[in-house]
Design a protein around this motif. Structure first.
Motif, PDB file in Angstrom:
ATOM      1  N   LYS A 199       0.786  -1.232   0.000  1.00  0.00           N
ATOM      2  CA  LYS A 199       0.000   0.000   0.000  1.00  0.00           C
ATOM      3  C   LYS A 199       0.820   1.286   0.000  1.00  0.00           C
ATOM      4  O   LYS A 199       0.270   2.362  -0.207  1.00  0.00           O
ATOM      5  CB  LYS A 199      -0.909   0.024   1.254  1.00  0.00           C
ATOM      6  CG  LYS A 199      -1.966  -1.050   1.254  1.00  0.00           C
ATOM      7  CD  LYS A 199      -2.949  -0.852   0.105  1.00  0.00           C
ATOM      8  CE  LYS A 199      -3.980  -1.982   0.075  1.00  0.00           C
ATOM      9  NZ  LYS A 199      -4.804  -1.942  -1.144  1.00  0.00           N
ATOM     10  N   ASN A 200       2.111   1.208   0.305  1.00  0.00           N
ATOM     11  CA  ASN A 200       2.813   2.481   0.499  1.00  0.00           C
ATOM     12  C   ASN A 200       4.093   2.634  -0.312  1.00  0.00           C
ATOM     13  O   ASN A 200       4.909   3.480   0.022  1.00  0.00           O
ATOM     14  CB  ASN A 200       3.142   2.682   1.986  1.00  0.00           C
ATOM     15  CG  ASN A 200       4.166   1.668   2.482  1.00  0.00           C
ATOM     16  OD1 ASN A 200       4.237   0.563   1.957  1.00  0.00           O
ATOM     17  ND2 ASN A 200       4.947   2.051   3.478  1.00  0.00           N
ATOM     18  N   SER A 201       4.281   1.773  -1.341  1.00  0.00           N
ATOM     19  CA  SER A 201       5.505   1.935  -2.116  1.00  0.00           C
ATOM     20  C   SER A 201       5.304   1.564  -3.577  1.00  0.00           C
ATOM     21  O   SER A 201       5.373   0.372  -3.938  1.00  0.00           O
ATOM     22  CB  SER A 201       6.634   1.079  -1.521  1.00  0.00           C
ATOM     23  OG  SER A 201       7.727   1.071  -2.416  1.00  0.00           O
ATOM     24  N   GLU A 203       7.370   1.878  -5.893  1.00  0.00           N
ATOM     25  CA  GLU A 203       8.602   1.199  -6.362  1.00  0.00           C
ATOM     26  C   GLU A 203       8.506  -0.301  -6.076  1.00  0.00           C
ATOM     27  O   GLU A 203       8.870  -1.127  -6.911  1.00  0.00           O
ATOM     28  CB  GLU A 203       9.852   1.768  -5.660  1.00  0.00           C
ATOM     29  CG  GLU A 203      10.201   3.196  -6.022  1.00  0.00           C
ATOM     30  CD  GLU A 203      10.826   3.348  -7.416  1.00  0.00           C
ATOM     31  OE1 GLU A 203      10.956   2.350  -8.131  1.00  0.00           O
ATOM     32  OE2 GLU A 203      11.157   4.506  -7.772  1.00  0.00           O
ATOM     33  N   ALA A 204       8.035  -0.650  -4.883  1.00  0.00           N
ATOM     34  CA  ALA A 204       7.909  -2.072  -4.536  1.00  0.00           C
ATOM     35  C   ALA A 204       6.833  -2.734  -5.387  1.00  0.00           C
ATOM     36  O   ALA A 204       6.993  -3.878  -5.830  1.00  0.00           O
ATOM     37  CB  ALA A 204       7.588  -2.223  -3.041  1.00  0.00           C
ATOM     38  N   VAL A 205       5.754  -2.026  -5.640  1.00  0.00           N
ATOM     39  CA  VAL A 205       4.682  -2.585  -6.482  1.00  0.00           C
ATOM     40  C   VAL A 205       5.232  -2.880  -7.880  1.00  0.00           C
ATOM     41  O   VAL A 205       4.987  -3.939  -8.451  1.00  0.00           O
ATOM     42  CB  VAL A 205       3.474  -1.606  -6.554  1.00  0.00           C
ATOM     43  CG1 VAL A 205       2.449  -2.088  -7.579  1.00  0.00           C
ATOM     44  CG2 VAL A 205       2.836  -1.467  -5.175  1.00  0.00           C
ATOM     45  N   ALA A 206       6.047  -1.949  -8.406  1.00  0.00           N
ATOM     46  CA  ALA A 206       6.596  -2.139  -9.750  1.00  0.00           C
ATOM     47  C   ALA A 206       7.485  -3.377  -9.815  1.00  0.00           C
ATOM     48  O   ALA A 206       7.634  -3.993 -10.872  1.00  0.00           O
ATOM     49  CB  ALA A 206       7.383  -0.894 -10.155  1.00  0.00           C
ATOM     50  N   LEU A 207       8.080  -3.758  -8.687  1.00  0.00           N
ATOM     51  CA  LEU A 207       9.014  -4.898  -8.691  1.00  0.00           C
ATOM     52  C   LEU A 207       8.405  -6.154  -8.066  1.00  0.00           C
ATOM     53  O   LEU A 207       9.103  -7.139  -7.823  1.00  0.00           O
ATOM     54  CB  LEU A 207      10.284  -4.507  -7.920  1.00  0.00           C
ATOM     55  CG  LEU A 207      11.154  -3.443  -8.599  1.00  0.00           C
ATOM     56  CD1 LEU A 207      12.107  -2.797  -7.604  1.00  0.00           C
ATOM     57  CD2 LEU A 207      11.932  -4.071  -9.748  1.00  0.00           C
ATOM     58  N   GLN A 208       7.101  -6.132  -7.804  1.00  0.00           N
ATOM     59  CA  GLN A 208       6.531  -7.197  -6.974  1.00  0.00           C
ATOM     60  C   GLN A 208       6.540  -8.587  -7.603  1.00  0.00           C
ATOM     61  O   GLN A 208       6.375  -9.580  -6.898  1.00  0.00           O
ATOM     62  CB  GLN A 208       5.128  -6.838  -6.503  1.00  0.00           C
ATOM     63  CG  GLN A 208       4.086  -6.784  -7.585  1.00  0.00           C
ATOM     64  CD  GLN A 208       2.752  -6.302  -7.003  1.00  0.00           C
ATOM     65  OE1 GLN A 208       2.683  -5.827  -5.880  1.00  0.00           O
ATOM     66  NE2 GLN A 208       1.700  -6.447  -7.771  1.00  0.00           N
TER      67      GLN A 208
END
Ligand code: BGC
Length: 788
Positions: A199-201, A203-208
């Protein structure tokens, strides 16, 4: 006595005290002068975090016990101040610098200044990067810290779509990357399958969808979610994340917080948001305030990194350097320029269920530092039954006895002495009951007993057996019943080779450990040609194959591979065949009482004069029946002998074993721990460590990840359970037989001081091959295999 020598000696005493209350302490030859300054300086990053105050206190405690002081300077989060501190210590004449850098890269200059002044640099907890001026790294296994945090969140999430908030440490701290890597390894598959939604990054979503991230990729995510290890930054970031989040992104939430200080700050922010109905938040360091938060239900978990261990390791490293030696190395960490030798320590996951046991009962903190501990302490969990299959009668009955006693003592050791009103040791808040069965070395019987233990007695874990054939048969029981089997002492590598399945673990060494260590020694010291006489069963055959691999690995050749039935009473033809082969070395793999006859035959036929016999030095109790005066001076391999192991766990084992059994009916011969006692204990330590991690959950789903990759301290030193094939890497001994009188001191209790220790290998030194087959072969990854 010279000053420097006196320091070394007193430091050694401290190291042994730090290691454990039960470690043997010897009186110093000369009382150390109180208040004397030592040639060691310590630099810690900041006084603003309780974590580092803890380190200061533990260092002082350890050093004060010996009446000494060292200078401990704080850098207050400022690399320039840190450099100044280092220069001050150099000018005061320190010979070893123990330093926890504020900024991993910036500290390179300090390390180089120390190196230039001839000072050894020990990087403490955080790695100094981008320089070759680091001599050693004392650390916890930081990747496993992050993994424990991730695992906690995974274990408490149900269904899909759980909101996940990620936070990280300071990008200037190498550890922040290791923690994040460990957490990502565990969380990513659960993000990919929809269990969690970040929910808060962005950048992390793009690399999930990426299982493994590069350092740059991690850097991008950390840049967005960093707390900079600062409580205020953490709080402000959490608040702004909550402000940006919709109500649908709240409710029951999961929060990866990197350490305790930031966890409390973040937890306070989430607790204050009325749309958050429940939160799970991780931490690390077991800071007093966070332990109180856990008791109060405000923080979910912490990862205990026992600072006493770190301090003790740092002191040991300093002592080694002062003595011109190298500290113990079990692995290396690349710092961008060199591979820095290190010996990472294991960590323990702590939540409300085990907080009292892990933090207070273990002696880490005192009960009066907390409120509500008793009320907060959960009731004991259900009794945990463990089925132990051994060989309690017949030719190998002694091994079963050792296995059983070692296991029982291992549980006691791991419980910290805590038992319930029925005398059962408490592990992971559950009283443990061990049900012992005798399979008489018969695989069918082993299977029948195991099924009965599972179906009728309700055992949740299996341990044993002695016979390798039984072990092979039990692997199927483990798989079909989805129950963990911890193999020890059976040595055949087949259990973690062709009979492997994910439920099978071992603390037993493999036959490869035996042959690798002895082959290395004999090829290097006697000559390259070998004959083998083995018992014609799974154990003997596995040993023959292992010998061939091992001899070849060290440049030798197996010229004769001979097998004799277990019942053999006349070994003449087998011995003759070995002699005829012209081999320089003869390797024997026999178990049980037949050994006596075999050795007699070798002696009578003169084989001992023409070949160097390489064998295992077996158990103490039957030793003198096997070996006579003519073999004094022989060098052989050994799985465990209590005189060869030099560590706190072994000291504890010897002390407790002798105290418990010296007055038993067999006390005169079995008072001391023997060949397989250590294995029984190691099994208990590995299982208990995993159970503490899983909170007492014995299911394969919980236990398999908890055991895979586990590094633990046991009676032989450091052990490592390989995640790929579950082989348990461990130290092995080369010993020289120097005495055959079992009771040298003549007190009526045999203490079996038979040996001089020639060599003890490190757990990761021998390169035991991975022998997985079929569907599991690919798991071997980059491990050595038989074909290589
Ligand atoms: C340490 C943690 C600590 C953090 C913040 C890390 O390098 O390993 O224990 O909480 O720094 O100081």
């Amino acid at each position: 006595m010279k000053k420097s020598l006196m320091f070394v000696f007193s430091i050694l005493i401290i190291a042994s005290m730090v290691l454990g209350a039960c470690a043997k302490t010897e009186a110093p030859a000369e009382a150390p002068a109180a208040g004397e300054k030592l040639a060691v300086g310590i630099v810690l990053p900041t006084k603003d975090e309780p974590r580092w105050i803890q380190d200061e206190t533990r260092f002082k405690d350890a050093l004060q016990k010996a009446g000494h002081s060292v200078e401990i300077l704080f850098s207050q989060g400022d690399s320039a101040k840190e450099k100044q501190n280092v220069e001050t210590l150099i000018s005061k004449g320190v010979k070893v610098l123990i330093i926890c850098p504020h900024d991993s890269t910036a500290a390179a200059a300090s390390a180089e200044a120390a190196r230039a002044a001839g000072v050894k640099v020990v990087s403490y907890d955080r790695l100094i990067t981008d320089t070759d001026a680091v001599d050693y790294y004392v650390t916890f296994d930081s990747v496993s810290v992050g993994a424990a945090q991730g695992q906690y969140l995974v274990d408490h999430a149900e269904g899909k779509g759980n909101p996940l908030y990620l936070y990280a440490g300071a990008a200037s701290d190498n550890n922040a990357f290791l923690f994040f890597e460990g957490a990502w390894n565990v969380l990513q598959p659960k993000i990919a399958d929809g269990t969690f939604v970040i929910k808060n990054s962005p950048e992390a979503v793009a690399l999930q969808d990426k299982a493994t991230l590069t350092r740059d990729e991690m850097g991008k995510i950390i840049g967005q979610i960093t707390t900079n290890w600062d409580f205020n930054v953490a709080k402000t970031l959490a608040e702004s994340n909550l402000t940006a989040a919709a109500a649908a992104d709240k409710g029951k939430v999961f929060i990866l917080a990197p350490n305790d200080g930031t966890a409390r700050a973040i937890a306070d922010a989430f607790a204050a948001d009325t749309a958050v109905t429940k939160y799970f938040v991780t931490g690390q360091d077991a800071e007093v305030a966070s332990v109180q938060y856990i008791i109060d239900g405000k923080q979910s978990m912490t990862v205990l990194k026992d600072v006493r261990t770190l301090v003790s390791d740092a002191i040991k490293a300093a002592v080694a350097f002062l003595e011109g030696k190298k500290p113990e190395e079990t692995t290396t960490y690349n710092n961008g320029v060199i591979d820095v030798p290190a010996k990472p320590s294991a960590v323990v996951s702590v939540d409300k269920a085990n907080v009292k046991a892990a933090i207070v009962d273990s002696g880490y903190y005192k009960a009066d530092q907390f409120t509500g501990l008793e009320e907060g302490a959960t009731e004991l969990g259900p009794v945990l039954k463990i089925g132990q299959i051994g060989m309690m009668s017949g030719s190998m009955a002694l091994y079963g006895l050792q296995q059983q006693r070692g296991f029982e003592l291992g549980l006691e050791y791991m419980s910290g002495g805590k038992k319930d009103d029925q005398g059962r040791w408490i592990i992971a808040n559950r009283p443990v009951e061990v049900i012992v069965k005798d399979d008489e070395g018969n695989p069918e019987k082993a299977v029948a007993l195991a099924l009965e233990l599972i179906e009728k007695d309700g055992v949740e874990l299996l341990q044993g057996p002695v016979s390798s054939a039984s072990a092979a048969a039990l692997t199927t029981v483990a798989l079909e019943n989805k129950i963990i089997l911890m193999v020890d002492p059976a040595a055949s590598y087949f259990t973690t080779g062709k009979y492997f399945n994910p439920y099978v673990f071992r603390t037993a060494r493999t036959s490869f450990d035996d042959t690798l260590i002895i082959a290395k020694y004999l090829v290097e010291n006697v000559g390259p040609t070998f004959a083998h006489i083995g018992v014609d069963n799974a154990f003997g055959q596995a040993s023959g194959a292992a010998l061939k691999y091992s001899v070849e690995k060290f440049g030798g050749e197996l010229v004769a591979d001979i097998y004799a039935p277990f019942e053999t009473t006349d070994f003449t033809p087998y011995i003759q065949q070995a002699m005829d082969s012209g081999a320089e070395n003869l390797f024997l793999t026999w178990s049980g009482t037949g050994y006596v006859t075999l050795f007699q035959g070798l002696s009578d036929m003169g084989a001992l004069d023409t070949m160097t016999v390489g064998t295992g030095f077996g158990d103490n109790a039957s030793f003198t029946a096997v070996f006579g005066e003519d073999v004094l001076g022989t060098v052989g391999l050994n799985v465990y002998h209590y005189t060869a192991a030099d560590n706190a766990v072994n000291n504890w084992l010897v002390e407790h074993h002798v105290a418990k059994y010296k007055d038993a009916p067999d006390g005169a011969i079995n008072a001391y721990p023997d060949l397989f006692t250590a294995g029984g204990m190691a099994s208990a330590i590995a299982l208990a460590t995993a159970l503490e991690k899983t909170g007492g959950d014995t299911s394969g789903e919980a236990m398999i990840p908890a055991l895979e990759g586990l590094i633990f301290e046991g009676p032989k030193g450091t052990y490592h359970i390989r995640p790929e094939d579950h082989v348990c890497e461990q130290p092995m001994n080369i010993l020289k037989l120097v005495n055959l009188n079992p009771d040298l001191d003549g007190d009526g209790i045999n203490e079996y001081r038979f040996f001089e220790t020639i060599y003890v290998s490190k757990y990761n030194e021998l390169g035991v091959p991975c022998t997985l087959e079929g569907e599991y072969a690919a798991r071997c990854g980059s491990l050595p295999t038989l074909g290589q």
